[in-house]
Write an enzyme that holds these catalytic residues in place. Structure first.
Site, PDB file in Angstrom:
ATOM      1  N   GLU A   1       6.908   3.766 -26.317  1.00  0.00           N
ATOM      2  CA  GLU A   1       6.929   4.645 -25.147  1.00  0.00           C
ATOM      3  C   GLU A   1       8.041   5.661 -25.309  1.00  0.00           C
ATOM      4  O   GLU A   1       9.063   5.358 -25.939  1.00  0.00           O
ATOM      5  CB  GLU A   1       7.221   3.832 -23.893  1.00  0.00           C
ATOM      6  CG  GLU A   1       6.147   2.848 -23.546  1.00  0.00           C
ATOM      7  CD  GLU A   1       6.450   2.185 -22.219  1.00  0.00           C
ATOM      8  OE1 GLU A   1       6.314   2.842 -21.190  1.00  0.00           O
ATOM      9  OE2 GLU A   1       6.871   1.024 -22.235  1.00  0.00           O
TER      10      GLU A   1
ATOM     11  N   ASP B   1      -3.608  -7.970 -16.381  1.00  0.00           N
ATOM     12  CA  ASP B   1      -2.867  -7.463 -17.528  1.00  0.00           C
ATOM     13  C   ASP B   1      -3.580  -6.155 -17.835  1.00  0.00           C
ATOM     14  O   ASP B   1      -4.693  -6.165 -18.371  1.00  0.00           O
ATOM     15  CB  ASP B   1      -2.960  -8.419 -18.716  1.00  0.00           C
ATOM     16  CG  ASP B   1      -2.120  -7.928 -19.873  1.00  0.00           C
ATOM     17  OD1 ASP B   1      -2.182  -6.714 -20.167  1.00  0.00           O
ATOM     18  OD2 ASP B   1      -1.396  -8.733 -20.488  1.00  0.00           O
ATOM     19  N   HIS B   2      -2.965  -5.042 -17.474  1.00  0.00           N
ATOM     20  CA  HIS B   2      -3.762  -3.812 -17.494  1.00  0.00           C
ATOM     21  C   HIS B   2      -4.165  -3.392 -18.909  1.00  0.00           C
ATOM     22  O   HIS B   2      -5.092  -2.631 -19.086  1.00  0.00           O
ATOM     23  CB  HIS B   2      -3.074  -2.679 -16.723  1.00  0.00           C
ATOM     24  CG  HIS B   2      -1.946  -2.029 -17.462  1.00  0.00           C
ATOM     25  ND1 HIS B   2      -0.716  -2.589 -17.560  1.00  0.00           N
ATOM     26  CD2 HIS B   2      -1.873  -0.865 -18.145  1.00  0.00           C
ATOM     27  CE1 HIS B   2       0.072  -1.803 -18.270  1.00  0.00           C
ATOM     28  NE2 HIS B   2      -0.605  -0.739 -18.646  1.00  0.00           N
TER      29      HIS B   2
ATOM     30  N   HIS C   1       1.143  -8.062 -22.583  1.00  0.00           N
ATOM     31  CA  HIS C   1       0.276  -7.107 -23.297  1.00  0.00           C
ATOM     32  C   HIS C   1       0.193  -7.365 -24.805  1.00  0.00           C
ATOM     33  O   HIS C   1      -0.891  -7.356 -25.380  1.00  0.00           O
ATOM     34  CB  HIS C   1       0.781  -5.671 -23.088  1.00  0.00           C
ATOM     35  CG  HIS C   1       1.079  -5.339 -21.650  1.00  0.00           C
ATOM     36  ND1 HIS C   1       0.280  -5.749 -20.619  1.00  0.00           N
ATOM     37  CD2 HIS C   1       2.073  -4.620 -21.079  1.00  0.00           C
ATOM     38  CE1 HIS C   1       0.783  -5.306 -19.477  1.00  0.00           C
ATOM     39  NE2 HIS C   1       1.874  -4.617 -19.726  1.00  0.00           N
TER      40      HIS C   1
ATOM     41  N   ASP D   1       4.486   2.467  -5.254  1.00  0.00           N
ATOM     42  CA  ASP D   1       4.213   3.353  -6.372  1.00  0.00           C
ATOM     43  C   ASP D   1       2.917   3.016  -7.104  1.00  0.00           C
ATOM     44  O   ASP D   1       2.123   3.895  -7.445  1.00  0.00           O
ATOM     45  CB  ASP D   1       5.401   3.166  -7.329  1.00  0.00           C
ATOM     46  CG  ASP D   1       5.622   4.399  -8.137  1.00  0.00           C
ATOM     47  OD1 ASP D   1       5.475   5.488  -7.550  1.00  0.00           O
ATOM     48  OD2 ASP D   1       5.896   4.263  -9.340  1.00  0.00           O
TER      49      ASP D   1
ATOM     50  N   ALA E   1       0.805  -1.230   0.000  1.00  0.00           N
ATOM     51  CA  ALA E   1       0.000   0.000   0.000  1.00  0.00           C
ATOM     52  C   ALA E   1       0.832   1.270   0.000  1.00  0.00           C
ATOM     53  O   ALA E   1       0.324   2.345  -0.303  1.00  0.00           O
ATOM     54  CB  ALA E   1      -0.914  -0.006   1.227  1.00  0.00           C
TER      55      ALA E   1
ATOM     56  N   ASP F   1       4.357  -7.620   8.120  1.00  0.00           N
ATOM     57  CA  ASP F   1       5.534  -8.365   7.665  1.00  0.00           C
ATOM     58  C   ASP F   1       5.014  -9.637   6.995  1.00  0.00           C
ATOM     59  O   ASP F   1       4.467 -10.513   7.683  1.00  0.00           O
ATOM     60  CB  ASP F   1       6.420  -8.694   8.877  1.00  0.00           C
ATOM     61  CG  ASP F   1       7.667  -9.462   8.459  1.00  0.00           C
ATOM     62  OD1 ASP F   1       7.697  -9.992   7.324  1.00  0.00           O
ATOM     63  OD2 ASP F   1       8.606  -9.534   9.278  1.00  0.00           O
TER      64      ASP F   1
HETATM   65  C1  BG6 Z   1       3.917  -2.175 -17.873  1.00  0.00           C
HETATM   66  C2  BG6 Z   1       5.389  -2.306 -18.055  1.00  0.00           C
HETATM   67  O1  BG6 Z   1       3.311  -3.435 -17.787  1.00  0.00           O
HETATM   68  O2  BG6 Z   1       3.366  -1.472 -18.981  1.00  0.00           O
HETATM   69  C3  BG6 Z   1       6.044  -0.935 -18.209  1.00  0.00           C
HETATM   70  O3  BG6 Z   1       5.959  -2.962 -16.933  1.00  0.00           O
HETATM   71  C4  BG6 Z   1       5.374  -0.171 -19.321  1.00  0.00           C
HETATM   72  O4  BG6 Z   1       7.436  -1.060 -18.467  1.00  0.00           O
HETATM   73  C5  BG6 Z   1       3.870  -0.161 -19.136  1.00  0.00           C
HETATM   74  O5  BG6 Z   1       5.866   1.162 -19.259  1.00  0.00           O
HETATM   75  C6  BG6 Z   1       3.180   0.454 -20.333  1.00  0.00           C
HETATM   76  O6  BG6 Z   1       1.832   0.628 -20.035  1.00  0.00           O
HETATM   77  P1  BG6 Z   1       0.982   1.770 -20.733  1.00  0.00           P
HETATM   78  O7  BG6 Z   1      -0.402   1.579 -20.202  1.00  0.00           O
HETATM   79  O8  BG6 Z   1       1.597   3.091 -20.340  1.00  0.00           O
HETATM   80  O9  BG6 Z   1       1.094   1.528 -22.204  1.00  0.00           O
END
Ligand code: BG6
Length: 499
Positions: free
Chosen positions: A216, A177-178, A240, A17, A14, A85
């Site tokens: 990026e 997996d965002h 991704h 980052d 928590a 911990d």
């Molecule tokens: C993350 C990686 O999963 O995805 C990072 O660990 C990367 O290194 C990031 O910068 C990119 O995500 P986004 O949403 O900014 O394209």
């Protein structure tokens, strides 16, 4: 379906980052959008000796789009903190007591989400202790959200999976997996399966190639330590990029259920043609950024970054050609590329359709422009379609025209953050946009062959200038098939057409 299940969210890490940058703002957005029950609690855990006040203050500071001070204050009251911990049984006992108290106070029926937003080496230990110390023994449901990296190769991923599966069943595990939470990644299915004009053409009969670029502008920043062991292949491609490939290539699911969708995605991953050691360089290019200029400022090369070996062979860029050995896709290359310190921050998918069998409209002996469907994932969100039309005037030539649709042109509201949706989906028990173990297993299998070949330093790592679009070798990869990267060039080509 209860759309606002009363839930306690427990965040391991928590003070980190990810929690500050992504999780707190996302939970706040859900709160603002009235998608959370009045009865929810968030318990933050970390090694630091914070208090409830510290976490509430941190949460408040992490929010960028605050509705009002009053709403922030009300929101922060739902947060609690426990110094923790992960290797100490006692910590789990204290946590269980706190959770029971909060559940009584907020009348939460024992629904608990455990969110692992911390160093992966502890994922297994935490899961085991959650179970052994009785934190899963509740009247409600318990779920585990787990951040990447999910292992660093297939054996370590299997090991991690074994450990967490000791405590949680597959349908209780939500592997983040965002990219799967991004609006336009979710839109891939709708664009494909909701439009007769595309789905009928979606195969090797009409598609020449598919290109996915995720570039990026940032370098590795302060993540050198992690990145040295990971590189772009593990950091971006294993998860991704392969997820996007499977959404683009899958057959229509029988129904829109998590099981049906997943089973189609898995078929794609199973059909990926393995890249053999000897052939790696024919299919994959690795690069590393050297010094260069970003926005007029000099920036350092990767080997001079903090916590990076000055002789490092870690790739910060990957381009690859993937082939899917299925009836639908035989012969269609899926080109992917991703890298850090590139010219633009952008994620885009470009579908290039095949040329017409006969070309009636020669433009100064150039071919007519191929039709393209562009899915803009970020930062713009939308779709473009490149067609050909008549050049205005008397010449009778054809020119490419581009039809653009932008999400923000229609609905001025911000699209929800990826994390916002994913946390909400997990509360609802919808695992559609999370990676199933079988997907993780297959994607590591594919990736491991490439990373093993790259371990031997005989294979070139191409240096590219920071601020460029990557090494020339990545252009050559497409050129050998008579193709080239479209990406941001498309717009220029279209504009030129109108000159
Ligand atoms: C993350 C990686 O999963 O995805 C990072 O660990 C990367 O290194 C990031 O910068 C990119 O995500 P986004 O949403 O900014 O394209």
């Amino acid at each position: 379906m209860n759309t606002k299940p009363k839930t306690t969210l427990v965040i391991f890490g928590a003070t980190g980052d990810l929690a500050k940058r992504k999780l707190y703002p996302s939970i706040y957005n859900l709160f603002k959008a009235n998608q959370l029950s009045e009865e929810f609690a968030v318990v933050g855990l970390g090694r630091r000796a914070w208090t409830n006040e510290t976490i509430r203050e941190t949460v408040s500071q992490s929010l960028i789009h605050k509705e009002s001070n009053e709403s922030v204050e009300k929101f922060c009251e739902h947060f609690y903190y426990l110094p923790f911990d992960v290797q100490e049984k006692n910590s789990y006992h204290e946590l269980n007591t706190l959770l029971s108290e909060l559940e009584t106070k907020h009348q939460i029926p024992g629904n608990r989400i455990f969110y692992m937003a911390m160093a992966p080496e502890f994922f297994g230990t935490i899961a085991e202790n959650i179970k052994s110390e009785g934190l899963k023994n509740t009247e409600g449901w318990t779920r585990l959200i787990i951040e990447k990296p999910f292992g660093h190769d297939l054996p370590s991923a299997k090991q991690l999976n074994r450990e967490i599966r000791e405590a949680f069943s597959e349908d209780e595990i939500y592997r983040i997996d965002h990219y799967l939470g991004k609006e336009m990644v979710q839109n891939i299915e709708v664009i494909r399966f909701g439009n007769a004009i595309f789905e009928h053409l979606w195969s090797n009969r009409y598609i020449e190639n598919i290109q996915i670029t995720s570039s990026e502008t940032l370098g590795v920043e302060d993540r050198g330590g992690y990145y040295e062991k990971s590189g772009a292949l593990r950091d971006m491609v294993q998860n991704h990029m392969l997820q996007m490939v499977s959404l683009l290539a899958m057959d229509p699911p029988l129904r829109l259920t998590p099981e049906e969708i997943r089973s189609e995605k898995i078929k794609v991953l199973r059909a990926l043609r393995p890249v053999t050691h000897e052939k790696v360089s024919d299919y994959f290019v690795r690069g590393q950024y050297g010094p260069g200029q970003m926005d007029g400022e000099e920036v350092a090369g990767y080997r001079s970054e903090k916590n990076v070996d000055p002789n490092s062979f870690t790739e910060t860029y990957v381009a690859g050609k993937l082939l899917i050995d299925s009836h639908r896709w035989a012969g269609v290359p899926f080109y992917i590329r991703t890298g850090k310190r590139m010219h633009v921050k952008s994620t885009e998918v470009i579908i290039q359709f095949k040329d017409l069998p006969m070309n009636l409209y020669l433009n100064n002996e150039e071919k007519v422009h191929p039709n393209l469907l562009i899915i803009h994932v970020q930062p713009e969100e939308g779709i473009s379609l490149v067609l050909n039309g008549k050049k205005m005037g008397i010449s009778g030539e054809s020119v490419p025209v581009q039809l653009d649709y932008r999400n923000d042109g229609v609905d001025a509201g911000n699209t929800p953050e990826a994390y916002e949706r994913l946390i909400y989906d997990c509360m609802l028990g919808d695992a559609t946009n999370f990676a199933h173990w079988d997907e993780v297993d297959l994607s590591w299998t594919f990736i491991d062959a490439i990373s093993k070949a790259w371990q031997s330093r005989e294979i070139d790592i191409h240096t590219y200038e920071a601020g460029s679009m990557g090494p020339k070798a990545a252009d050559d990869l497409l050129a050998q098939d008579g193709n080239h990267w479209w990406s941001k060039n498309v717009i220029h080509i279209i504009e030129r057409g109108f000159e």
